[in-house]
Write a protein that holds these residues in place. Structure first.
Motif, PDB file in Angstrom:
ATOM      1  N   VAL A 101      45.433  44.665  45.585  1.00  0.00           N
ATOM      2  CA  VAL A 101      44.503  45.659  46.116  1.00  0.00           C
ATOM      3  C   VAL A 101      43.097  45.232  45.695  1.00  0.00           C
ATOM      4  N   ILE A 102      42.187  45.160  46.660  1.00  0.00           N
ATOM      5  CA  ILE A 102      40.827  44.707  46.359  1.00  0.00           C
ATOM      6  C   ILE A 102      39.801  45.660  46.960  1.00  0.00           C
ATOM      7  N   PRO A 103      38.640  45.776  46.332  1.00  0.00           N
ATOM      8  CA  PRO A 103      37.544  46.501  46.967  1.00  0.00           C
ATOM      9  C   PRO A 103      36.995  45.657  48.104  1.00  0.00           C
ATOM     10  N   VAL A 104      36.598  46.300  49.185  1.00  0.00           N
ATOM     11  CA  VAL A 104      36.079  45.549  50.328  1.00  0.00           C
ATOM     12  C   VAL A 104      34.656  45.993  50.636  1.00  0.00           C
ATOM     13  N   PHE A 105      33.878  45.042  51.106  1.00  0.00           N
ATOM     14  CA  PHE A 105      32.470  45.254  51.420  1.00  0.00           C
ATOM     15  C   PHE A 105      32.289  44.952  52.904  1.00  0.00           C
ATOM     16  N   PRO A 106      32.339  45.976  53.777  1.00  0.00           N
ATOM     17  CA  PRO A 106      32.143  45.739  55.215  1.00  0.00           C
ATOM     18  C   PRO A 106      30.657  45.507  55.502  1.00  0.00           C
ATOM     19  N   LEU A 107      30.338  44.311  55.962  1.00  0.00           N
ATOM     20  CA  LEU A 107      28.932  43.970  56.203  1.00  0.00           C
ATOM     21  C   LEU A 107      28.846  43.150  57.481  1.00  0.00           C
ATOM     22  N   PRO A 108      28.338  43.728  58.573  1.00  0.00           N
ATOM     23  CA  PRO A 108      28.303  43.015  59.859  1.00  0.00           C
ATOM     24  C   PRO A 108      27.512  41.713  59.771  1.00  0.00           C
ATOM     25  N   GLY A 109      28.114  40.642  60.256  1.00  0.00           N
ATOM     26  CA  GLY A 109      27.424  39.362  60.325  1.00  0.00           C
ATOM     27  C   GLY A 109      27.394  38.572  59.035  1.00  0.00           C
ATOM     28  N   ALA A 110      27.846  39.160  57.925  1.00  0.00           N
ATOM     29  CA  ALA A 110      27.856  38.444  56.642  1.00  0.00           C
ATOM     30  C   ALA A 110      29.194  37.710  56.512  1.00  0.00           C
ATOM     31  N   LEU A 111      29.149  36.397  56.580  1.00  0.00           N
ATOM     32  CA  LEU A 111      30.363  35.586  56.579  1.00  0.00           C
ATOM     33  C   LEU A 111      30.491  34.838  55.254  1.00  0.00           C
ATOM     34  N   LEU A 112      31.652  34.958  54.635  1.00  0.00           N
ATOM     35  CA  LEU A 112      32.000  34.184  53.453  1.00  0.00           C
ATOM     36  C   LEU A 112      33.208  33.326  53.792  1.00  0.00           C
ATOM     37  N   LEU A 113      33.185  32.071  53.346  1.00  0.00           N
ATOM     38  CA  LEU A 113      34.291  31.152  53.582  1.00  0.00           C
ATOM     39  C   LEU A 113      34.708  30.519  52.260  1.00  0.00           C
ATOM     40  N   PRO A 114      35.956  30.044  52.170  1.00  0.00           N
ATOM     41  CA  PRO A 114      36.432  29.456  50.910  1.00  0.00           C
ATOM     42  C   PRO A 114      35.538  28.325  50.416  1.00  0.00           C
ATOM     43  N   ARG A 126      27.251  53.523  46.705  1.00  0.00           N
ATOM     44  CA  ARG A 126      28.700  53.316  46.615  1.00  0.00           C
ATOM     45  C   ARG A 126      29.045  51.864  46.285  1.00  0.00           C
ATOM     46  N   TYR A 127      28.186  50.926  46.703  1.00  0.00           N
ATOM     47  CA  TYR A 127      28.464  49.532  46.381  1.00  0.00           C
ATOM     48  C   TYR A 127      27.954  49.161  44.991  1.00  0.00           C
ATOM     49  N   LEU A 128      26.966  49.891  44.492  1.00  0.00           N
ATOM     50  CA  LEU A 128      26.607  49.740  43.088  1.00  0.00           C
ATOM     51  C   LEU A 128      27.775  50.185  42.215  1.00  0.00           C
ATOM     52  N   ALA A 129      28.438  51.282  42.608  1.00  0.00           N
ATOM     53  CA  ALA A 129      29.619  51.749  41.880  1.00  0.00           C
ATOM     54  C   ALA A 129      30.744  50.722  41.959  1.00  0.00           C
ATOM     55  N   MET A 130      30.912  50.103  43.127  1.00  0.00           N
ATOM     56  CA  MET A 130      31.932  49.071  43.286  1.00  0.00           C
ATOM     57  C   MET A 130      31.680  47.910  42.335  1.00  0.00           C
ATOM     58  N   LEU A 131      30.436  47.462  42.261  1.00  0.00           N
ATOM     59  CA  LEU A 131      30.124  46.340  41.389  1.00  0.00           C
ATOM     60  C   LEU A 131      30.336  46.701  39.928  1.00  0.00           C
ATOM     61  N   ASP A 132      29.966  47.910  39.548  1.00  0.00           N
ATOM     62  CA  ASP A 132      30.212  48.333  38.168  1.00  0.00           C
ATOM     63  C   ASP A 132      31.697  48.221  37.832  1.00  0.00           C
ATOM     64  N   ASP A 133      32.563  48.628  38.767  1.00  0.00           N
ATOM     65  CA  ASP A 133      34.006  48.557  38.529  1.00  0.00           C
ATOM     66  C   ASP A 133      34.509  47.117  38.552  1.00  0.00           C
ATOM     67  N   VAL A 134      34.032  46.315  39.517  1.00  0.00           N
ATOM     68  CA  VAL A 134      34.509  44.936  39.651  1.00  0.00           C
ATOM     69  C   VAL A 134      34.144  44.104  38.424  1.00  0.00           C
ATOM     70  N   LEU A 135      32.964  44.320  37.879  1.00  0.00           N
ATOM     71  CA  LEU A 135      32.522  43.538  36.727  1.00  0.00           C
ATOM     72  C   LEU A 135      33.342  43.827  35.465  1.00  0.00           C
ATOM     73  N   LYS A 136      34.110  44.898  35.488  1.00  0.00           N
ATOM     74  CA  LYS A 136      34.980  45.216  34.349  1.00  0.00           C
ATOM     75  C   LYS A 136      36.332  44.515  34.451  1.00  0.00           C
ATOM     76  N   THR A 137      36.615  43.871  35.593  1.00  0.00           N
ATOM     77  CA  THR A 137      37.907  43.211  35.792  1.00  0.00           C
ATOM     78  C   THR A 137      37.828  41.750  35.384  1.00  0.00           C
ATOM     79  N   THR A 170      39.128  39.211  37.187  1.00  0.00           N
ATOM     80  CA  THR A 170      38.968  38.331  38.343  1.00  0.00           C
ATOM     81  C   THR A 170      37.607  38.464  39.013  1.00  0.00           C
ATOM     82  N   ARG A 171      36.984  39.626  38.930  1.00  0.00           N
ATOM     83  CA  ARG A 171      35.672  39.894  39.555  1.00  0.00           C
ATOM     84  C   ARG A 171      35.687  39.571  41.051  1.00  0.00           C
ATOM     85  N   VAL A 172      36.714  40.054  41.744  1.00  0.00           N
ATOM     86  CA  VAL A 172      36.934  39.743  43.159  1.00  0.00           C
ATOM     87  C   VAL A 172      36.463  40.878  44.045  1.00  0.00           C
ATOM     88  N   ILE A 173      35.735  40.512  45.102  1.00  0.00           N
ATOM     89  CA  ILE A 173      35.317  41.438  46.156  1.00  0.00           C
ATOM     90  C   ILE A 173      35.741  40.832  47.493  1.00  0.00           C
TER      91      ILE A 173
END
Length: 217
Positions: free
Chosen positions: A10-23, A35-46, A48-51
């Motif tokens: 289970v991962i937090p997701v960041f829906p952002l039109p036109g923003a493409l990330l590739l491996p 809400r995304y500041l809150a997401m980052l606060d939570d992710v930085l505590k993990t 893996t730090r995965v979004i």
């Protein structure tokens, strides 16, 4: 590096039109929405730090949020800084694409999805993907026409020397294509397919093809 066995279900997701990330590519982000500041606060505590970056689609989602495409790409936070007014500047380094199984409801202000990483094992390899059929000189000529038509500048030496994957993925991420075109580049099963899709999009733009609205007519 995040190993396959450590990739979360289970991962937090960041829906952002036109923003493409590739491996194995890097995506800079400027985050300021609460809400995304809150997401980052939570992710930085993990560990893996995965979004999960993901494209919205036109289908209505939950609570008025847009629907989500089924395939996105996850990244690990590899650079991070906070501004004096509480905004975040970060860099995501692409780990692997994923397929959304279902959206998870809960009490977080940001969206989360249950995902599977199956079918994207090549993304998770340590080495760059190659493209045996790649005609670099033909692509350089095409890019020269594209950049000239838009009065853009480029470091042609860096483009010429870049590895196949870095070049193709960087162009896919940076060039100004519609969100649905970005999704097509993301979903390309192999680097060769992504390169072919990229060339088609550039050629279409050079022929004076319009944006997303024209393609839908």
């Amino acid at each position: 590096m995040v190993r396959r066995r450590d990739l979360p279900g289970v991962i937090p997701v960041f829906p952002l039109p036109g923003a493409l990330l590739l491996p194995r590519s890097r995506l800079p982000l400027h985050v300021f929405e609460p809400r995304y500041l809150a997401m980052l606060d939570d992710v930085l505590k993990t560990d893996t730090r995965v979004i999960g970056m993901i494209q919205p689609n036109a289908v209505a989602g939950r609570d008025g949020d847009p629907g989500l495409h089924r395939i996105g790409c996850a990244g690990r936070i590899t650079q991070f800084s906070e501004t004096e007014d509480g905004r975040y500047m970060l860099t995501l380094t692409g780990i692997s694409r994923y397929r959304v199984l279902e959206e998870v409801t809960g009490f977080t202000p940001y969206r989360r999805c249950k995902v599977t990483w199956d079918g994207f094992e090549r993304d998770q390899a340590t080495g760059a993907e190659g493209d045996e059929g790649f005609d670099r000189e033909a692509l350089m000529r095409l890019l020269n026409r594209y950049f000239s038509a838009r009065n853009l500048s480029a470091d042609w030496s860096a483009l010429q020397d870049a590895e196949d994957e870095l070049l193709i993925n960087s162009l896919s991420m940076l060039l100004d294509f519609a969100p649905e075109d970005k999704q097509a580049l993301l979903e390309a099963p192999r680097l060769e397919t992504r390169r072919e899709t990229l060339v088609t999009l550039i050629e279409y733009a050079l022929r004076g093809g319009g944006g997303e609205e024209e393609r839908m007519q």
